[in-house]
Motif scaffolding. Structure first.
Motif, PDB file in Angstrom:
ATOM      1  N   PHE A 254       0.868  -1.174   0.000  1.00 29.01           N
ATOM      2  CA  PHE A 254       0.000   0.000   0.000  1.00 29.01           C
ATOM      3  C   PHE A 254       0.908   1.228   0.000  1.00 29.01           C
ATOM      4  CE2 PHE A 254      -3.250   2.942   1.513  1.00 29.01           C
ATOM      5  CZ  PHE A 254      -4.374   2.468   0.852  1.00 29.01           C
ATOM      6  N   PRO A 255       1.428   1.608  -1.194  1.00 28.34           N
ATOM      7  CA  PRO A 255       2.410   2.691  -1.280  1.00 28.34           C
ATOM      8  C   PRO A 255       1.782   4.068  -1.021  1.00 28.34           C
ATOM      9  CG  PRO A 255       1.813   1.941  -3.461  1.00 28.34           C
ATOM     10  CD  PRO A 255       1.100   1.043  -2.479  1.00 28.34           C
ATOM     11  N   LEU A 256       1.639   4.380   0.224  1.00 27.50           N
ATOM     12  CA  LEU A 256       0.968   5.593   0.673  1.00 27.50           C
ATOM     13  C   LEU A 256       1.472   6.849  -0.035  1.00 27.50           C
ATOM     14  CD1 LEU A 256      -1.121   6.648   2.732  1.00 27.50           C
ATOM     15  CD2 LEU A 256       0.756   6.883   4.352  1.00 27.50           C
ATOM     16  N   MET A 257       2.783   6.993  -0.140  1.00 27.68           N
ATOM     17  CA  MET A 257       3.355   8.205  -0.716  1.00 27.68           C
ATOM     18  C   MET A 257       3.183   8.276  -2.231  1.00 27.68           C
ATOM     19  SD  MET A 257       3.851   9.639   1.977  1.00 27.68           S
ATOM     20  CE  MET A 257       4.769  11.146   1.892  1.00 27.68           C
ATOM     21  N   GLU A 258       2.737   7.189  -2.847  1.00 27.03           N
ATOM     22  CA  GLU A 258       2.381   7.216  -4.265  1.00 27.03           C
ATOM     23  C   GLU A 258       0.883   7.435  -4.428  1.00 27.03           C
ATOM     24  OE1 GLU A 258       3.797   3.680  -6.239  1.00 27.03           O
ATOM     25  OE2 GLU A 258       5.786   3.895  -5.351  1.00 27.03           O
ATOM     26  N   ILE A 259       0.111   6.968  -3.482  1.00 27.01           N
ATOM     27  CA  ILE A 259      -1.346   7.056  -3.559  1.00 27.01           C
ATOM     28  C   ILE A 259      -1.832   8.482  -3.285  1.00 27.01           C
ATOM     29  CG2 ILE A 259      -3.511   6.256  -2.525  1.00 27.01           C
ATOM     30  CD1 ILE A 259      -2.005   3.572  -1.964  1.00 27.01           C
ATOM     31  N   ILE A 260      -1.306   9.095  -2.245  1.00 28.63           N
ATOM     32  CA  ILE A 260      -1.769  10.431  -1.842  1.00 28.63           C
ATOM     33  C   ILE A 260      -1.687  11.446  -2.989  1.00 28.63           C
ATOM     34  CG2 ILE A 260      -1.189  12.427  -0.379  1.00 28.63           C
ATOM     35  CD1 ILE A 260      -2.924  10.450   1.057  1.00 28.63           C
ATOM     36  N   PRO A 261      -0.561  11.565  -3.687  1.00 28.26           N
ATOM     37  CA  PRO A 261      -0.531  12.549  -4.787  1.00 28.26           C
ATOM     38  C   PRO A 261      -1.572  12.251  -5.875  1.00 28.26           C
ATOM     39  CG  PRO A 261       1.688  11.840  -4.253  1.00 28.26           C
ATOM     40  CD  PRO A 261       0.747  10.955  -3.485  1.00 28.26           C
ATOM     41  N   GLU A 262      -1.855  10.979  -6.090  1.00 24.68           N
ATOM     42  CA  GLU A 262      -2.845  10.601  -7.099  1.00 24.68           C
ATOM     43  C   GLU A 262      -4.260  10.999  -6.685  1.00 24.68           C
ATOM     44  OE1 GLU A 262      -2.469   9.295 -10.156  1.00 24.68           O
ATOM     45  OE2 GLU A 262      -0.302   9.421  -9.918  1.00 24.68           O
ATOM     46  N   LEU A 263      -4.504  11.089  -5.388  1.00 23.62           N
ATOM     47  CA  LEU A 263      -5.835  11.424  -4.883  1.00 23.62           C
ATOM     48  C   LEU A 263      -5.965  12.895  -4.496  1.00 23.62           C
ATOM     49  CD1 LEU A 263      -6.590   8.282  -2.700  1.00 23.62           C
ATOM     50  CD2 LEU A 263      -7.328   8.775  -5.040  1.00 23.62           C
ATOM     51  N   GLN A 264      -4.898  13.621  -4.678  1.00 23.75           N
ATOM     52  CA  GLN A 264      -4.862  15.025  -4.270  1.00 23.75           C
ATOM     53  C   GLN A 264      -6.012  15.841  -4.888  1.00 23.75           C
ATOM     54  OE1 GLN A 264      -1.090  16.831  -4.974  1.00 23.75           O
ATOM     55  NE2 GLN A 264      -1.665  18.754  -4.053  1.00 23.75           N
ATOM     56  N   ASP A 265      -6.303  15.616  -6.153  1.00 25.39           N
ATOM     57  CA  ASP A 265      -7.388  16.359  -6.804  1.00 25.39           C
ATOM     58  C   ASP A 265      -8.739  16.091  -6.143  1.00 25.39           C
ATOM     59  OD1 ASP A 265      -5.605  17.463  -8.578  1.00 25.39           O
ATOM     60  OD2 ASP A 265      -6.075  16.072 -10.206  1.00 25.39           O
ATOM     61  N   LEU A 266      -8.975  14.835  -5.761  1.00 31.13           N
ATOM     62  CA  LEU A 266     -10.226  14.495  -5.076  1.00 31.13           C
ATOM     63  C   LEU A 266     -10.314  15.208  -3.732  1.00 31.13           C
ATOM     64  CD1 LEU A 266     -10.650  10.640  -5.567  1.00 31.13           C
ATOM     65  CD2 LEU A 266     -12.054  12.430  -6.530  1.00 31.13           C
ATOM     66  N   ILE A 267      -9.204  15.237  -3.031  1.00 31.92           N
ATOM     67  CA  ILE A 267      -9.171  15.862  -1.703  1.00 31.92           C
ATOM     68  C   ILE A 267      -9.364  17.373  -1.832  1.00 31.92           C
ATOM     69  CG2 ILE A 267      -7.729  16.319   0.318  1.00 31.92           C
ATOM     70  CD1 ILE A 267      -6.392  13.527  -0.303  1.00 31.92           C
ATOM     71  N   ILE A 268      -8.667  17.989  -2.758  1.00 35.07           N
ATOM     72  CA  ILE A 268      -8.761  19.438  -2.956  1.00 35.07           C
ATOM     73  C   ILE A 268     -10.146  19.831  -3.450  1.00 35.07           C
ATOM     74  CG2 ILE A 268      -7.906  21.353  -4.370  1.00 35.07           C
ATOM     75  CD1 ILE A 268      -5.106  20.052  -4.110  1.00 35.07           C
ATOM     76  N   ALA A 269     -10.749  19.011  -4.292  1.00 33.81           N
ATOM     77  CA  ALA A 269     -12.081  19.312  -4.824  1.00 33.81           C
ATOM     78  C   ALA A 269     -13.099  19.504  -3.709  1.00 33.81           C
ATOM     79  CB  ALA A 269     -12.532  18.220  -5.776  1.00 33.81           C
ATOM     80  N   SER A 270     -12.923  18.794  -2.614  1.00 32.40           N
ATOM     81  CA  SER A 270     -13.882  18.917  -1.510  1.00 32.40           C
ATOM     82  C   SER A 270     -13.713  20.234  -0.754  1.00 32.40           C
ATOM     83  CB  SER A 270     -13.745  17.737  -0.548  1.00 32.40           C
ATOM     84  OG  SER A 270     -12.496  17.747   0.081  1.00 32.40           O
ATOM     85  N   LEU A 271     -12.588  20.897  -0.951  1.00 32.65           N
ATOM     86  CA  LEU A 271     -12.327  22.167  -0.264  1.00 32.65           C
ATOM     87  C   LEU A 271     -12.654  23.387  -1.117  1.00 32.65           C
ATOM     88  CD1 LEU A 271      -8.853  21.316   1.275  1.00 32.65           C
ATOM     89  CD2 LEU A 271     -11.010  21.466   2.491  1.00 32.65           C
ATOM     90  N   GLN A 272     -12.706  23.217  -2.419  1.00 33.85           N
ATOM     91  CA  GLN A 272     -12.881  24.339  -3.325  1.00 33.85           C
ATOM     92  C   GLN A 272     -14.347  24.593  -3.628  1.00 33.85           C
ATOM     93  OE1 GLN A 272     -10.487  23.082  -6.650  1.00 33.85           O
ATOM     94  NE2 GLN A 272      -8.733  24.200  -5.902  1.00 33.85           N
ATOM     95  N   THR A 273     -14.609  25.839  -4.017  1.00 38.13           N
ATOM     96  CA  THR A 273     -15.936  26.198  -4.491  1.00 38.13           C
ATOM     97  C   THR A 273     -15.849  26.495  -5.973  1.00 38.13           C
ATOM     98  OG1 THR A 273     -15.575  28.540  -4.018  1.00 38.13           O
ATOM     99  CG2 THR A 273     -16.597  27.225  -2.291  1.00 38.13           C
ATOM    100  N   LYS A 274     -16.956  26.372  -6.644  1.00 35.92           N
ATOM    101  CA  LYS A 274     -16.994  26.675  -8.063  1.00 35.92           C
ATOM    102  C   LYS A 274     -17.662  28.019  -8.245  1.00 35.92           C
ATOM    103  CE  LYS A 274     -16.993  21.988  -9.741  1.00 35.92           C
ATOM    104  NZ  LYS A 274     -17.666  20.945 -10.517  1.00 35.92           N
ATOM    105  N   LYS A 275     -16.984  28.933  -8.933  1.00 30.20           N
ATOM    106  CA  LYS A 275     -17.553  30.242  -9.212  1.00 30.20           C
ATOM    107  C   LYS A 275     -18.296  30.190 -10.539  1.00 30.20           C
ATOM    108  CE  LYS A 275     -14.088  32.871  -6.743  1.00 30.20           C
ATOM    109  NZ  LYS A 275     -13.086  33.932  -6.831  1.00 30.20           N
ATOM    110  N   LYS A 276     -19.397  30.902 -10.588  1.00 26.49           N
ATOM    111  CA  LYS A 276     -20.173  30.959 -11.839  1.00 26.49           C
ATOM    112  C   LYS A 276     -19.753  32.169 -12.642  1.00 26.49           C
ATOM    113  CE  LYS A 276     -24.188  28.502 -10.181  1.00 26.49           C
ATOM    114  NZ  LYS A 276     -25.597  28.511  -9.982  1.00 26.49           N
TER     115      LYS A 276
END
Length: 113
Positions: free
Chosen positions: A91-113
């Motif tokens: 379970f290569p944690l340090m390879e997995i986290i960067p791959e999931l970074q977009d999913l994690i960041i998406a939950s913090l961001q808002t979408k502007k119209k």
């Protein structure tokens, strides 16, 4: 948002939805967004500037928990965290986290119209 990674030779789906933070709180009793902000210690790791002090600040349990909740959001049939993780020999944690970074960041961001 959804993503599939190959971990230990098998396809694992990950997904982030509006329910992800609530699922995290229900499972781990902690605020999802506060836990993500604790991962800021990894900013130095990403920039190649790692000290033993940086490593000591990182609570790796948070990473495992976030990875699990993203997998659980994608597949409600996965097992409890420890049992699910025991199913992987690698379970290569340090390879997995960067791959999931977009999913994690998406939950913090808002979408502007």
């Amino acid at each position: 948002m959804e993503k599939t990674l190959t971990i230990d030779g098998r396809e694992v789906r990950f997904k982030s939805t509006a329910a992800t933070p609530l699922r995290y709180k229900a499972q781990f009793g902690k605020d999802y967004f506060s836990e993500i902000l604790k991962m800021e210690s990894l900013a130095n790791v990403k920039q190649g500037k790692v000290s033993s002090k940086d490593i000591q600040k990182i609570d790796f349990e948070i990473f495992y928990n976030i990875i699990w909740v993203l997998a659980k959001t994608a597949d409600r049939n996965i097992k409890e965290p420890m049992e699910w993780l025991d199913g992987f020999d690698e379970f290569p944690l340090m390879e997995i986290i960067p791959e999931l970074q977009d999913l994690i960041i998406a939950s913090l961001q808002t979408k502007k119209k």
